[in-house]
Scaffold this motif. Sequence first.
Motif, PDB file in Angstrom:
ATOM      1  N   ARG A  18       0.824  -1.209   0.000  1.00  0.00           N
ATOM      2  CA  ARG A  18       0.000   0.000   0.000  1.00  0.00           C
ATOM      3  C   ARG A  18       0.865   1.268   0.000  1.00  0.00           C
ATOM      4  NH1 ARG A  18      -4.790   0.770  -1.151  1.00  0.00           N
ATOM      5  NH2 ARG A  18      -5.357   1.962   0.672  1.00  0.00           N
ATOM      6  N   THR A  19       2.043   1.207   0.608  1.00  0.00           N
ATOM      7  CA  THR A  19       2.952   2.360   0.585  1.00  0.00           C
ATOM      8  C   THR A  19       3.353   2.666  -0.852  1.00  0.00           C
ATOM      9  OG1 THR A  19       3.778   1.902   2.794  1.00  0.00           O
ATOM     10  CG2 THR A  19       5.188   3.235   1.369  1.00  0.00           C
ATOM     11  N   LEU A  20       3.664   1.623  -1.618  1.00  0.00           N
ATOM     12  CA  LEU A  20       4.026   1.829  -3.018  1.00  0.00           C
ATOM     13  C   LEU A  20       2.844   2.397  -3.806  1.00  0.00           C
ATOM     14  CD1 LEU A  20       6.094  -1.416  -3.601  1.00  0.00           C
ATOM     15  CD2 LEU A  20       6.970   0.913  -3.338  1.00  0.00           C
ATOM     16  N   GLU A  21       1.634   1.929  -3.507  1.00  0.00           N
ATOM     17  CA  GLU A  21       0.446   2.482  -4.162  1.00  0.00           C
ATOM     18  C   GLU A  21       0.296   3.970  -3.851  1.00  0.00           C
ATOM     19  OE1 GLU A  21      -2.956   0.160  -2.998  1.00  0.00           O
ATOM     20  OE2 GLU A  21      -2.075  -1.680  -3.780  1.00  0.00           O
ATOM     21  N   ARG A  22       0.503   4.327  -2.599  1.00  0.00           N
ATOM     22  CA  ARG A  22       0.390   5.726  -2.180  1.00  0.00           C
ATOM     23  C   ARG A  22       1.461   6.566  -2.876  1.00  0.00           C
ATOM     24  NH1 ARG A  22       0.086   4.826   2.804  1.00  0.00           N
ATOM     25  NH2 ARG A  22       2.273   5.006   3.325  1.00  0.00           N
ATOM     26  N   TRP A  23       2.678   6.041  -2.953  1.00  0.00           N
ATOM     27  CA  TRP A  23       3.745   6.763  -3.637  1.00  0.00           C
ATOM     28  C   TRP A  23       3.380   7.006  -5.101  1.00  0.00           C
ATOM     29  CZ3 TRP A  23       8.984   4.159  -1.923  1.00  0.00           C
ATOM     30  CH2 TRP A  23       9.216   4.465  -0.574  1.00  0.00           C
ATOM     31  N   ARG A  24       2.825   6.010  -5.769  1.00  0.00           N
ATOM     32  CA  ARG A  24       2.441   6.195  -7.175  1.00  0.00           C
ATOM     33  C   ARG A  24       1.369   7.267  -7.291  1.00  0.00           C
ATOM     34  NH1 ARG A  24       2.459   0.575  -7.192  1.00  0.00           N
ATOM     35  NH2 ARG A  24       0.184   0.521  -7.373  1.00  0.00           N
ATOM     36  N   TRP A  25       0.401   7.249  -6.400  1.00  0.00           N
ATOM     37  CA  TRP A  25      -0.682   8.225  -6.409  1.00  0.00           C
ATOM     38  C   TRP A  25      -0.130   9.640  -6.216  1.00  0.00           C
ATOM     39  CZ3 TRP A  25      -3.067  11.301  -2.521  1.00  0.00           C
ATOM     40  CH2 TRP A  25      -4.291  11.849  -2.894  1.00  0.00           C
ATOM     41  N   ARG A  26       0.942   9.777  -5.417  1.00  0.00           N
ATOM     42  CA  ARG A  26       1.563  11.080  -5.126  1.00  0.00           C
ATOM     43  C   ARG A  26       2.718  11.411  -6.070  1.00  0.00           C
ATOM     44  NH1 ARG A  26       2.088  10.889   1.480  1.00  0.00           N
ATOM     45  NH2 ARG A  26      -0.146  10.962   1.906  1.00  0.00           N
ATOM     46  N   ASP A  27       2.952  10.575  -7.085  1.00  0.00           N
ATOM     47  CA  ASP A  27       4.097  10.745  -8.000  1.00  0.00           C
ATOM     48  C   ASP A  27       5.422  10.733  -7.255  1.00  0.00           C
ATOM     49  OD1 ASP A  27       2.850  10.738 -10.480  1.00  0.00           O
ATOM     50  OD2 ASP A  27       2.438  12.884 -10.419  1.00  0.00           O
ATOM     51  N   GLN A  28       5.556   9.802  -6.318  1.00  0.00           N
ATOM     52  CA  GLN A  28       6.811   9.614  -5.586  1.00  0.00           C
ATOM     53  C   GLN A  28       7.338   8.219  -5.911  1.00  0.00           C
ATOM     54  OE1 GLN A  28       5.234  10.087  -1.597  1.00  0.00           O
ATOM     55  NE2 GLN A  28       5.849  12.227  -1.532  1.00  0.00           N
ATOM     56  N   GLY A  29       8.509   7.923  -5.397  1.00  0.00           N
ATOM     57  CA  GLY A  29       9.049   6.578  -5.570  1.00  0.00           C
ATOM     58  C   GLY A  29       9.672   6.366  -6.938  1.00  0.00           C
ATOM     59  N   PRO A  30      10.047   5.128  -7.223  1.00  0.00           N
ATOM     60  CA  PRO A  30      10.722   4.826  -8.494  1.00  0.00           C
ATOM     61  C   PRO A  30       9.739   4.857  -9.669  1.00  0.00           C
ATOM     62  CG  PRO A  30      10.335   2.804  -7.275  1.00  0.00           C
ATOM     63  CD  PRO A  30       9.927   3.938  -6.366  1.00  0.00           C
ATOM     64  N   ARG A  31      10.299   4.993 -10.859  1.00  0.00           N
ATOM     65  CA  ARG A  31       9.490   4.926 -12.072  1.00  0.00           C
ATOM     66  C   ARG A  31       8.841   3.551 -12.157  1.00  0.00           C
ATOM     67  NH1 ARG A  31      13.080   6.658 -17.033  1.00  0.00           N
ATOM     68  NH2 ARG A  31      11.091   6.255 -18.036  1.00  0.00           N
ATOM     69  N   TYR A  32       7.695   3.485 -12.799  1.00  0.00           N
ATOM     70  CA  TYR A  32       6.997   2.215 -12.960  1.00  0.00           C
ATOM     71  C   TYR A  32       6.323   2.158 -14.316  1.00  0.00           C
ATOM     72  CZ  TYR A  32       2.799   4.902 -11.828  1.00  0.00           C
ATOM     73  OH  TYR A  32       1.789   5.826 -11.836  1.00  0.00           O
ATOM     74  N   LEU A  33       5.925   0.963 -14.702  1.00  0.00           N
ATOM     75  CA  LEU A  33       5.202   0.752 -15.949  1.00  0.00           C
ATOM     76  C   LEU A  33       3.855   0.134 -15.628  1.00  0.00           C
ATOM     77  CD1 LEU A  33       8.067  -1.087 -17.876  1.00  0.00           C
ATOM     78  CD2 LEU A  33       7.457   1.317 -18.104  1.00  0.00           C
ATOM     79  N   LYS A  34       2.861   0.483 -16.418  1.00  0.00           N
ATOM     80  CA  LYS A  34       1.570  -0.206 -16.332  1.00  0.00           C
ATOM     81  C   LYS A  34       1.457  -1.041 -17.593  1.00  0.00           C
ATOM     82  CE  LYS A  34      -1.934   0.952 -13.959  1.00  0.00           C
ATOM     83  NZ  LYS A  34      -3.172   1.522 -13.424  1.00  0.00           N
ATOM     84  N   VAL A  35       1.420  -2.351 -17.395  1.00  0.00           N
ATOM     85  CA  VAL A  35       1.358  -3.276 -18.517  1.00  0.00           C
ATOM     86  C   VAL A  35       0.095  -4.111 -18.353  1.00  0.00           C
ATOM     87  CG1 VAL A  35       2.534  -5.149 -19.722  1.00  0.00           C
ATOM     88  CG2 VAL A  35       3.878  -3.362 -18.603  1.00  0.00           C
ATOM     89  N   GLY A  36      -0.861  -3.918 -19.240  1.00  0.00           N
ATOM     90  CA  GLY A  36      -2.103  -4.672 -19.162  1.00  0.00           C
ATOM     91  C   GLY A  36      -2.811  -4.517 -17.832  1.00  0.00           C
ATOM     92  N   GLY A  37      -2.750  -3.321 -17.251  1.00  0.00           N
ATOM     93  CA  GLY A  37      -3.401  -3.082 -15.965  1.00  0.00           C
ATOM     94  C   GLY A  37      -2.567  -3.482 -14.758  1.00  0.00           C
ATOM     95  N   ARG A  38      -1.422  -4.114 -14.997  1.00  0.00           N
ATOM     96  CA  ARG A  38      -0.519  -4.497 -13.907  1.00  0.00           C
ATOM     97  C   ARG A  38       0.594  -3.468 -13.785  1.00  0.00           C
ATOM     98  NH1 ARG A  38       2.193  -9.249 -15.662  1.00  0.00           N
ATOM     99  NH2 ARG A  38       3.369  -8.929 -13.762  1.00  0.00           N
ATOM    100  N   VAL A  39       1.025  -3.218 -12.562  1.00  0.00           N
ATOM    101  CA  VAL A  39       2.143  -2.304 -12.307  1.00  0.00           C
ATOM    102  C   VAL A  39       3.404  -3.132 -12.131  1.00  0.00           C
ATOM    103  CG1 VAL A  39       3.118  -0.647 -10.671  1.00  0.00           C
ATOM    104  CG2 VAL A  39       0.692  -0.552 -11.239  1.00  0.00           C
ATOM    105  N   VAL A  40       4.454  -2.769 -12.860  1.00  0.00           N
ATOM    106  CA  VAL A  40       5.754  -3.416 -12.707  1.00  0.00           C
ATOM    107  C   VAL A  40       6.832  -2.345 -12.629  1.00  0.00           C
ATOM    108  CG1 VAL A  40       5.133  -5.609 -13.811  1.00  0.00           C
ATOM    109  CG2 VAL A  40       6.044  -3.754 -15.205  1.00  0.00           C
ATOM    110  N   TYR A  41       7.898  -2.679 -11.952  1.00  0.00           N
ATOM    111  CA  TYR A  41       9.048  -1.790 -11.786  1.00  0.00           C
ATOM    112  C   TYR A  41      10.251  -2.432 -12.475  1.00  0.00           C
ATOM    113  CZ  TYR A  41       6.224   0.295  -8.067  1.00  0.00           C
ATOM    114  OH  TYR A  41       5.224   0.898  -7.351  1.00  0.00           O
ATOM    115  N   ARG A  42      10.905  -1.684 -13.340  1.00  0.00           N
ATOM    116  CA  ARG A  42      12.135  -2.203 -13.952  1.00  0.00           C
ATOM    117  C   ARG A  42      13.225  -2.197 -12.888  1.00  0.00           C
ATOM    118  NH1 ARG A  42      12.954   1.304 -19.318  1.00  0.00           N
ATOM    119  NH2 ARG A  42      13.132   2.836 -17.656  1.00  0.00           N
ATOM    120  N   LEU A  43      13.981  -3.262 -12.827  1.00  0.00           N
ATOM    121  CA  LEU A  43      15.035  -3.374 -11.826  1.00  0.00           C
ATOM    122  C   LEU A  43      16.022  -2.214 -11.945  1.00  0.00           C
ATOM    123  CD1 LEU A  43      16.225  -4.940  -9.480  1.00  0.00           C
ATOM    124  CD2 LEU A  43      17.433  -6.376 -11.123  1.00  0.00           C
TER     125      LEU A  43
END
Length: 67
Positions: A18-43
């Motif tokens: 949930r912390t990662l979800e909150r960070w995404r909502w606030r545009d914080q944290g590492p870059r991420y991709l949304k692929v087919g509705g799934r969130v993934v983070y490139r290493l």
Amino acid sequence: MAHLNQVQLARRWSLSPRTLERWRWRDQGPRYLKVGGRVVYRLEDVEAFERASARQPEATLRSGGTL
């Protein structure tokens, strides 16, 4: 290219997913991709975020030392 899902990254950093979800909502944290509705983070983005977040201890800075 290696990817981590939200649960894997949360485990890596000992955080709640949930912390990662909150960070995404606030545009914080590492870059991420949304692929087919799934969130993934490139290493490579996770590691870049870790490097950018690294802090040098103040005692080392005051003494003029290096890491």
